[in-house]
Structures are given as structure tokens and as C-alpha cells.
Design a protein around this motif. Structure first.
Motif, PDB file in Angstrom:
ATOM      1  N   ASN A   1      10.771  15.338  -5.622  1.00 13.50           N
ATOM      2  CA  ASN A   1      10.528  14.062  -4.943  1.00 13.50           C
ATOM      3  C   ASN A   1      11.496  13.005  -5.460  1.00 13.50           C
ATOM      4  O   ASN A   1      11.853  12.994  -6.640  1.00 13.50           O
ATOM      5  CB  ASN A   1       9.093  13.586  -5.184  1.00 13.50           C
ATOM      6  CG  ASN A   1       8.078  14.387  -4.394  1.00 13.50           C
ATOM      7  OD1 ASN A   1       8.315  14.702  -3.233  1.00 13.50           O
ATOM      8  ND2 ASN A   1       6.964  14.739  -5.023  1.00 13.50           N
ATOM      9  N   ARG A   2      11.869  12.135  -4.575  1.00 12.82           N
ATOM     10  CA  ARG A   2      12.773  11.053  -4.959  1.00 12.82           C
ATOM     11  C   ARG A   2      11.986   9.931  -5.635  1.00 12.82           C
ATOM     12  O   ARG A   2      10.916   9.555  -5.165  1.00 12.82           O
ATOM     13  CB  ARG A   2      13.492  10.515  -3.718  1.00 12.82           C
ATOM     14  CG  ARG A   2      14.511   9.420  -4.014  1.00 12.82           C
ATOM     15  CD  ARG A   2      15.208   8.987  -2.735  1.00 12.82           C
ATOM     16  NE  ARG A   2      16.141   7.908  -2.981  1.00 12.82           N
ATOM     17  CZ  ARG A   2      16.890   7.330  -2.052  1.00 12.82           C
ATOM     18  NH1 ARG A   2      16.792   7.759  -0.786  1.00 12.82           N
ATOM     19  NH2 ARG A   2      17.720   6.359  -2.360  1.00 12.82           N
ATOM     20  N   ARG A   3      12.538   9.406  -6.725  1.00  8.03           N
ATOM     21  CA  ARG A   3      11.876   8.323  -7.427  1.00  8.03           C
ATOM     22  C   ARG A   3      11.843   7.075  -6.535  1.00  8.03           C
ATOM     23  O   ARG A   3      12.875   6.645  -6.014  1.00  8.03           O
ATOM     24  CB  ARG A   3      12.615   8.002  -8.723  1.00  8.03           C
ATOM     25  CG  ARG A   3      11.957   6.879  -9.545  1.00  8.03           C
ATOM     26  CD  ARG A   3      12.866   6.448 -10.683  1.00  8.03           C
ATOM     27  NE  ARG A   3      13.168   7.538 -11.565  1.00  8.03           N
ATOM     28  CZ  ARG A   3      12.404   7.910 -12.604  1.00  8.03           C
ATOM     29  NH1 ARG A   3      11.273   7.238 -12.839  1.00  8.03           N
ATOM     30  NH2 ARG A   3      12.756   8.916 -13.370  1.00  8.03           N
ATOM     31  N   PRO A   4      10.673   6.466  -6.343  1.00  3.39           N
ATOM     32  CA  PRO A   4      10.608   5.247  -5.509  1.00  3.39           C
ATOM     33  C   PRO A   4      11.444   4.126  -6.127  1.00  3.39           C
ATOM     34  O   PRO A   4      11.472   3.947  -7.349  1.00  3.39           O
ATOM     35  CB  PRO A   4       9.118   4.884  -5.527  1.00  3.39           C
ATOM     36  CG  PRO A   4       8.411   6.143  -5.886  1.00  3.39           C
ATOM     37  CD  PRO A   4       9.344   6.884  -6.807  1.00  3.39           C
TER      38      PRO A   4
ATOM     39  N   GLY B   1       0.818  -1.211   0.000  1.00  2.00           N
ATOM     40  CA  GLY B   1       0.000   0.000   0.000  1.00  2.00           C
ATOM     41  C   GLY B   1       0.852   1.261   0.000  1.00  2.00           C
ATOM     42  O   GLY B   1       0.582   2.211  -0.746  1.00  2.00           O
ATOM     43  N   GLN B   2       1.908   1.266   0.819  1.00  2.00           N
ATOM     44  CA  GLN B   2       2.801   2.428   0.867  1.00  2.00           C
ATOM     45  C   GLN B   2       3.590   2.566  -0.437  1.00  2.00           C
ATOM     46  O   GLN B   2       3.846   3.676  -0.908  1.00  2.00           O
ATOM     47  CB  GLN B   2       3.748   2.301   2.057  1.00  2.00           C
ATOM     48  CG  GLN B   2       3.043   2.374   3.401  1.00  2.00           C
ATOM     49  CD  GLN B   2       3.999   2.235   4.575  1.00  2.00           C
ATOM     50  OE1 GLN B   2       5.150   1.839   4.414  1.00  2.00           O
ATOM     51  NE2 GLN B   2       3.522   2.572   5.763  1.00  2.00           N
ATOM     52  N   TYR B   3       3.969   1.446  -1.011  1.00  2.00           N
ATOM     53  CA  TYR B   3       4.711   1.427  -2.276  1.00  2.00           C
ATOM     54  C   TYR B   3       3.878   2.063  -3.391  1.00  2.00           C
ATOM     55  O   TYR B   3       4.364   2.897  -4.163  1.00  2.00           O
ATOM     56  CB  TYR B   3       5.055  -0.022  -2.605  1.00  2.00           C
ATOM     57  CG  TYR B   3       5.866  -0.262  -3.855  1.00  2.00           C
ATOM     58  CD1 TYR B   3       7.187   0.178  -3.943  1.00  2.00           C
ATOM     59  CD2 TYR B   3       5.334  -0.963  -4.924  1.00  2.00           C
ATOM     60  CE1 TYR B   3       7.950  -0.070  -5.079  1.00  2.00           C
ATOM     61  CE2 TYR B   3       6.078  -1.221  -6.067  1.00  2.00           C
ATOM     62  CZ  TYR B   3       7.383  -0.771  -6.142  1.00  2.00           C
ATOM     63  OH  TYR B   3       8.140  -1.023  -7.269  1.00  2.00           O
ATOM     64  N   LYS B   4       2.609   1.692  -3.474  1.00  2.00           N
ATOM     65  CA  LYS B   4       1.727   2.262  -4.492  1.00  2.00           C
ATOM     66  C   LYS B   4       1.497   3.748  -4.249  1.00  2.00           C
ATOM     67  O   LYS B   4       1.467   4.556  -5.193  1.00  2.00           O
ATOM     68  CB  LYS B   4       0.388   1.524  -4.490  1.00  2.00           C
ATOM     69  CG  LYS B   4       0.435   0.118  -5.057  1.00  2.00           C
ATOM     70  CD  LYS B   4      -0.956  -0.498  -5.047  1.00  2.00           C
ATOM     71  CE  LYS B   4      -0.968  -1.867  -5.708  1.00  2.00           C
ATOM     72  NZ  LYS B   4      -2.341  -2.468  -5.689  1.00  2.00           N
ATOM     73  N   GLU B   5       1.336   4.119  -2.973  1.00  2.00           N
ATOM     74  CA  GLU B   5       1.109   5.527  -2.642  1.00  2.00           C
ATOM     75  C   GLU B   5       2.317   6.375  -3.024  1.00  2.00           C
ATOM     76  O   GLU B   5       2.169   7.479  -3.580  1.00  2.00           O
ATOM     77  CB  GLU B   5       0.807   5.666  -1.149  1.00  2.00           C
ATOM     78  CG  GLU B   5       0.463   7.074  -0.721  1.00  2.00           C
ATOM     79  CD  GLU B   5       0.127   7.168   0.755  1.00  2.00           C
ATOM     80  OE1 GLU B   5      -0.098   8.295   1.247  1.00  2.00           O
ATOM     81  OE2 GLU B   5       0.085   6.110   1.418  1.00  2.00           O
TER      82      GLU B   5
ATOM     83  N   GLN C   1       4.476   5.735  -5.362  1.00  2.96           N
ATOM     84  CA  GLN C   1       4.518   5.817  -6.824  1.00  2.96           C
ATOM     85  C   GLN C   1       3.528   6.854  -7.349  1.00  2.96           C
ATOM     86  O   GLN C   1       3.838   7.621  -8.270  1.00  2.96           O
ATOM     87  CB  GLN C   1       4.223   4.457  -7.438  1.00  2.96           C
ATOM     88  CG  GLN C   1       5.332   3.433  -7.257  1.00  2.96           C
ATOM     89  CD  GLN C   1       4.963   2.066  -7.800  1.00  2.96           C
ATOM     90  OE1 GLN C   1       3.803   1.649  -7.724  1.00  2.96           O
ATOM     91  NE2 GLN C   1       5.934   1.350  -8.352  1.00  2.96           N
ATOM     92  N   GLN C   2       2.335   6.898  -6.746  1.00  2.00           N
ATOM     93  CA  GLN C   2       1.326   7.869  -7.175  1.00  2.00           C
ATOM     94  C   GLN C   2       1.778   9.300  -6.894  1.00  2.00           C
ATOM     95  O   GLN C   2       1.582  10.201  -7.720  1.00  2.00           O
ATOM     96  CB  GLN C   2       0.003   7.574  -6.470  1.00  2.00           C
ATOM     97  CG  GLN C   2      -0.658   6.273  -6.912  1.00  2.00           C
ATOM     98  CD  GLN C   2      -1.853   5.896  -6.051  1.00  2.00           C
ATOM     99  OE1 GLN C   2      -2.149   6.556  -5.043  1.00  2.00           O
ATOM    100  NE2 GLN C   2      -2.546   4.825  -6.421  1.00  2.00           N
ATOM    101  N   ILE C   3       2.378   9.503  -5.723  1.00  3.79           N
ATOM    102  CA  ILE C   3       2.864  10.844  -5.372  1.00  3.79           C
ATOM    103  C   ILE C   3       3.935  11.296  -6.356  1.00  3.79           C
ATOM    104  O   ILE C   3       3.926  12.426  -6.850  1.00  3.79           O
ATOM    105  CB  ILE C   3       3.414  10.853  -3.930  1.00  3.79           C
ATOM    106  CG1 ILE C   3       2.265  10.650  -2.934  1.00  3.79           C
ATOM    107  CG2 ILE C   3       4.168  12.147  -3.641  1.00  3.79           C
ATOM    108  CD1 ILE C   3       2.717  10.484  -1.498  1.00  3.79           C
ATOM    109  N   TYR C   4       4.850  10.381  -6.681  1.00  2.00           N
ATOM    110  CA  TYR C   4       5.926  10.738  -7.608  1.00  2.00           C
ATOM    111  C   TYR C   4       5.383  10.999  -9.013  1.00  2.00           C
ATOM    112  O   TYR C   4       5.834  11.926  -9.703  1.00  2.00           O
ATOM    113  CB  TYR C   4       6.974   9.630  -7.643  1.00  2.00           C
ATOM    114  CG  TYR C   4       8.129   9.938  -8.569  1.00  2.00           C
ATOM    115  CD1 TYR C   4       9.172  10.774  -8.161  1.00  2.00           C
ATOM    116  CD2 TYR C   4       8.157   9.423  -9.859  1.00  2.00           C
ATOM    117  CE1 TYR C   4      10.219  11.080  -9.021  1.00  2.00           C
ATOM    118  CE2 TYR C   4       9.202   9.725 -10.727  1.00  2.00           C
ATOM    119  CZ  TYR C   4      10.226  10.547 -10.302  1.00  2.00           C
ATOM    120  OH  TYR C   4      11.260  10.851 -11.167  1.00  2.00           O
TER     121      TYR C   4
END
Length: 394
Positions: free
Chosen positions: A248-251, A232-236, A238-241
Motif C-alpha cells: 500500500n502507498r503511504r498516505p 474521513g477518507q484521510y483517516k480511513e 491512514q488506518q488501512i496503511y
């Protein structure tokens, strides 16, 4: 039923043998045909072209280019589907036996060769301290990349009337992305029908020794929960980036979580009544489509399964006295009751309208598969439901 299973296996064999031959059509003439979705046809012809059923009917006109098989005296069934297996993946064992706690023991690591002796830091079973180490995680591996027609179990499965299987890798807790495959083909990629179809999860424990986290049922459940929180945090992130890359730093790419994200559904183990209760609640918590598998004690939870509307996969490895067990060991009443009642579960679920399918669970030979299916029919599953459910998949 025996004749029908033989006819189904003969049909698949005929398709395989003639795949490279000149005729592109095959007609099975004047056979008793079980259609599943409609009434049986006492005398009909099945026409196949390019490996697919083109038409079925009592007064079918057979094309001049078709190879004709005389089907008088035979019963033709649609091919059965194994809804959860390792078929097509050589060396992949069936799902390990589950204990009363609903977990499977983790196999001991393969001993290292005498020479050279590896350094301690290179041993496979290094201690794991938490979910960040991702122990026993194969969520990114694909059955579609592993299947091959060289698996020796396929011929036995075809002889029992199976033509298709949902097959999954079998290692770790997160076992990988499954694929729906046909049980014939010149190459592995020819066998793949659809993928990915789901992610199988199996709770595994290895005692409380040096192998570390997760080494208990509680640890397994916490581990699965944590990885879905991470997803869930991983997807969030990615959406923010994606919305605002500037500043922002690329996930970082995470193939473990990518495998989970790609899973259209989860397969969760639940054999006994307490496990069924636990997994129904856990599946809802994960907020992902899920299927329960095992379900030998589901005769105590029919109403709960119906209310949950969760699909189920029932193991054909019925509980029974171990062949090599200790003769002095006396099973308790619950175990004896489960041995008696488990084959009745399919009939109970069918009458309740619960969607379910069968899976082989290591019962790989034609005689054993037929015996297991017959046991369910003898315990209350109707013949019509047995054929229709045999065509079901996850």
C-alpha cells in the motif's frame, strides 16, 4: 458590580506587578467576596500564592510572608472569561459583522505596492475552482503560537474584570485552532492555559467576481462539508496503511486535514432563527461536537436549543442602529424586534437550562463591556447567573 469589576482588575494588576517581587503570597483582607459556587461572603480574606487562589474564608489566617491588601469596602469577583475572542493576537480584528444571510464579507486583498509590480500568477486572490484548492483554510494555525502580552487590548479587558479568554485566529473560513489563555504573562507561552480548544468556522463571501469558489453561503457550507468528508477518507487511508503497509502507498501528509482532526469541537455561526435551524442540522450532520455562536434571535428558538443540548455563545455586541448609518434608512420590524429582544436571550436560556457563555465580539473597552453585561441583566438575566456565566468558557 462596578466596584467588583474594579477590584477584579486591581487584583490582576497586583498579581502582575508583584510577580517578580519577593512575596509569593497576596492576601486581600476583609473584602466582600463573591464565590460563584456558594453564598457571598460579606467579610472574608482571599489568599493567593504563586498566582493561584489558595484559600478563601472569613477567618483566614494570613501567612507572615503575604503582602496584605486592605479590601474593606471592595467586592472581589472571580475573573470573567471571554468565551470567544481574538485577545492576545495583535492585529486580529473581531469577528466581522454578519449579514442577514449569516455570512461575513471577505475583505478585499491589500493592494500591491506600485513597484515592483507582481506577475498575475503571484496575486493573492487567484481564482479558486473547488475544495481541492483549499481556499480560506487556516485550520492548522494555532492561536497558542500567536498570542503575546503586547496586545494593547489586554489592559482594557483586565480593567473590565476579565482574566481569561478563549482566543482564536481570525482569517478565512476555517480560522484555526483556538487556545484558552490568561490575559497576563511575560511571554506568549506563559499565557497559554490549554490548547487546542476548538476550531472556529465563519462563513465568508466575496460576491460573485473573480475570487471563485466558495463565493456564496451555499458554497461555504458545501466546502465545510467536503473537507470533513475528506477528513474521513484521510483517516480511513491512514488506518488501512497502518494495518497493512506492505503493498500500500503511504498516505500523503495533509496539514489542513490534520488541523481539523485535532479540533476537539467546532464553533459554528448562527445569529438569526433560520441560521440556528440550519446550523443545528448541519452540526449533527458533521457528527462532531459543536457550539453555536451569535444567537441574537435565539428568543425564537429556546426550545430547539434546549432539545438539541448544544452549548451556545452569545455575542455581547447587541444589535443596534448603526452609528454612521443612513438616517433615511428605515429598519424592518424584524430588525427592530431583534434590537429589543436580543439582550433578553441570556435570561431566557438561563431559565431554560441551556448551557451558554458570553463573548466580547469586538466590544473591547471596559465601559462598553460593563454596559453590555448590564443590558443583559436589565433584560432578565439574574445577577447570580451573570457572574456564574461570566466564569463559563467553551
Amino acid at each position: 458590580m462596578k466596584q467588583g469589576l474594579r477590584a477584579s482588575g486591581m487584583l490582576l494588576a497586583a498579581v502582575m506587578i508583584t510577580a517578580a517581587a519577593v512575596p509569593s503570597a497576596i492576601a486581600i483582607k476583609d473584602a466582600h467576596v463573591v464565590t460563584v459556587s456558594g453564598a457571598d461572603l460579606p467579610k472574608a480574606t482571599v489568599l493567593l500564592r504563586d498566582g493561584l487562589i489558595q484559600d478563601v474564608g472569613p477567618n483566614l489566617s494570613i501567612p507572615a510572608d503575604a503582602w496584605v491588601i486592605e479590601g474593606a469596602g471592595l467586592t472581589v469577583y472571580p475573573g470573567f472569561i471571554d468565551a470567544l475572542s481574538t485577545w492576545g493576537i495583535p492585529g486580529a480584528a473581531a469577528t466581522p459583522a454578519r449579514t442577514a444571510a449569516g455570512v461575513a464579507p471577505t475583505p478585499a486583498p491589500t493592494p500591491a505596492p506600485a513597484t515592483p509590480t507582481p506577475a498575475p500568477s503571484t496575486l493573492e486572490e487567484t481564482p479558486r475552482h473547488g475544495p481541492e484548492d483549499r481556499p480560506q483554510n487556516h485550520s492548522f494555525e494555532r492561536a497558542a503560537d500567536m498570542v503575546t502580552p503586547n496586545d494593547q487590548r489586554l489592559s482594557a479587558a483586565r480593567a473590565a474584570g476579565f482574566t481569561t479568554a478563549a482566543t482564536f485566529p481570525n482569517q478565512g473560513i476555517f480560522e484555526g485552532l483556538g487556545a484558552m489563555i490568561d490575559l497576563a504573562g511575560e511571554r506568549g507561552r506563559d499565557m497559554v492555559v490549554a490548547q487546542p480548544i476548538g476550531q472556529q468556522i465563519l462563513f465568508r463571501v466575496s460576491g460573485f467576481g473573480r475570487s471563485g469558489f466558495p463565493n456564496s453561503l451555499m458554497g461555504n457550507i458545501a466546502y465545510v462539508r467536503q473537507l470533513f468528508l475528506d477528513l474521513g477518507q484521510y483517516k480511513e487511508a491512514q488506518q488501512i496503511y497502518d494495518k497493512r503497509p506492505a503493498g500500500n502507498r503511504r498516505p500523503e501528509y495533509d496539514h489542513d486535514l490534520e488541523g481539523l482532526a485535532e479540533s476537539p469541537r467546532l464553533l459554528l455561526p448562527a445569529d438569526e432563527e433560520q441560521q440556528i435551524d440550519r446550523i443545528l442540522a448541519f452540526g449533527r450532520e458533521l457528527n462532531r461536537p459543536f457550539i453555536l455562536y451569535g444567537l441574537h434571535e435565539a428568543y425564537k428558538r429556546v426550545d430547539e436549543l434546549k432539545q438539541a443540548k448544544a452549548p451556545a455563545l452569545i455575542s455581547l455586541k447587541w444589535p443596534e442602529k448603526p452609528k454612521d448609518g443612513d438616517p433615511s434608512e428605515i429598519p424592518d420590524y424584524r430588525e427592530l424586534l431583534m434590537r429589543q429582544q436580543a439582550p433578553a436571550v441570556p435570561g431566557m436560556l438561563a431559565k431554560a437550562g441551556v448551557a451558554f457563555a458570553f463573548y466580547s465580539d469586538g466590544v473591547d473597552t471596559a465601559p462598553d463591556l460593563k454596559k453590555a453585561l448590564k443590558k443583559a441583566v436589565d433584560a432578565g438575566l439574574s445577577r447570580a447567573d451573570a457572574v456564574q456565566i461570566g466564569r463559563a468558557s467553551c
